[in-house]
Design a protein around this motif. Sequence first.
Motif, short mmCIF file in Angstrom:
data_model
loop_
_atom_site.label_atom_id
_atom_site.label_comp_id
_atom_site.label_asym_id
_atom_site.label_seq_id
_atom_site.Cartn_x
_atom_site.Cartn_y
_atom_site.Cartn_z
N GLN A 99 1.40 7.22 -6.33
CA GLN A 99 0.45 8.12 -6.69
C GLN A 99 0.94 9.51 -6.29
OE1 GLN A 99 -2.76 6.59 -4.15
NE2 GLN A 99 -3.49 5.25 -5.72
N ILE A 100 1.83 9.98 -5.21
CA ILE A 100 2.35 10.98 -4.76
C ILE A 100 3.30 11.41 -6.03
CG2 ILE A 100 3.78 12.13 -3.21
CD1 ILE A 100 2.38 10.44 -1.03
N ARG A 152 0.93 4.08 -2.80
CA ARG A 152 0.76 5.61 -2.38
C ARG A 152 2.03 6.45 -2.69
NH1 ARG A 152 -2.53 9.44 -1.90
NH2 ARG A 152 -2.23 11.07 -0.39
N ASP A 192 0.90 -1.18 -0.05
CA ASP A 192 -0.09 0.11 -0.03
C ASP A 192 1.04 1.28 -0.05
OD1 ASP A 192 -2.13 -1.73 -0.01
OD2 ASP A 192 -2.61 -1.40 2.17
N LEU A 193 1.85 1.16 0.82
CA LEU A 193 2.89 2.42 0.79
C LEU A 193 3.62 2.69 -0.45
CD1 LEU A 193 4.29 4.50 2.45
CD2 LEU A 193 5.99 2.95 3.12
#
Length: 367
Positions: free
Chosen positions: A149-150, A146, A142-143
């Motif tokens: 995405q960032i 994320r 998940d990290l």
Amino acid sequence: MTPRRLPPPLLDAALVVVALLDVWVNLDTHEPLRLAFALAAAFSLFLRRRLPLLTFLLTLPAVLLSDAIFAALAALFTLASLTRRRTLLAVCALVFTISDMTSWPSPNFDLSNTSTLITLGYTAATAAAPVFLGQLVQARRDLSLRLAQISEARDHERLLTAQTVLAVERAQLAREMHDVVSHQVSLIAVRAGALQVDARDAEVKEAAATIRRLSVQTLDELRHMVSVLRASGGRPTELTPQPSLADLHRLVESSGIEAELQTDLTDGLPPTVQRAIYRTVQEGLTNVRKHAPGATATVRIRQEGGAVRVTVTNTAPNRPALPLPSAHYGLIGLRQRAALLGGTVTSGPMADGGYELRLELPAMGTP
């Protein structure tokens, strides 16, 4: 350097092999029922990615009947790495603990015995380990998602910032073109019109008319370019119709110099090639008018095999040229345009005092 991961089928096969080794170490071939359940648990690991909960349930009989527990731990780890239902994970860990503590078919689960409690603690810790590890893998995944995405959002923000800066620069350029260039071209058109009216000499009248016509045409093009520049950030604005070979005769006739066009080309060439030919002829005639007053020009356009050759030549000037500003950006732009189409642009003086501009392009516009 990021280490390469094993392909999923190969990793699943490796887990099945380890589970089979666990069965071989902990079971005897004289116990067919336990051996069958243990083998079923080992081979069920091939289903762990698609059906993690079912895989775990298929491994429980082996835990209940034998000491071959590796398959169940692997299935529990997979379930923990794929599901977000922590209550389900807690129940599965508890079921594994109870199954491992029970000796089937004669269960002996005496909590009053200290050794049983110690064993229970170790077994619970054994069940909790793959659960926590699977949750850690899920959190890491998940990290990573994320962070991706960032990073994508940051790239998009950087692009928007660059577009904003470009829009500001284009707006400033539009203002400069409107306030300075358009104003000066308008004055040229007005003065040329006045000269056309007041002049008595026919040649002067014709020259003034040509200046006025070219000034008005240039002013129209400038105004359209200003509108294009100001439209940045909104809906795309269509450019004016791009020139083609059909416009060459009008270009030569309105050049303001004595010029001859010799061509055998048709309109069958790609639009990019036609525009490159037009711009080359336009630049060549403009240079003749600026730097070779009184000279005559000849434009030759031929297609030989798979190549198109354009030459713009002029005779020696018969009077001194006016000191007009020039940074040779026109020739630079022609060379860049030709290079994109796989061609070349060369230029230089000739032995008789004239000048030659030559363009060579593939007929299809590709290298």
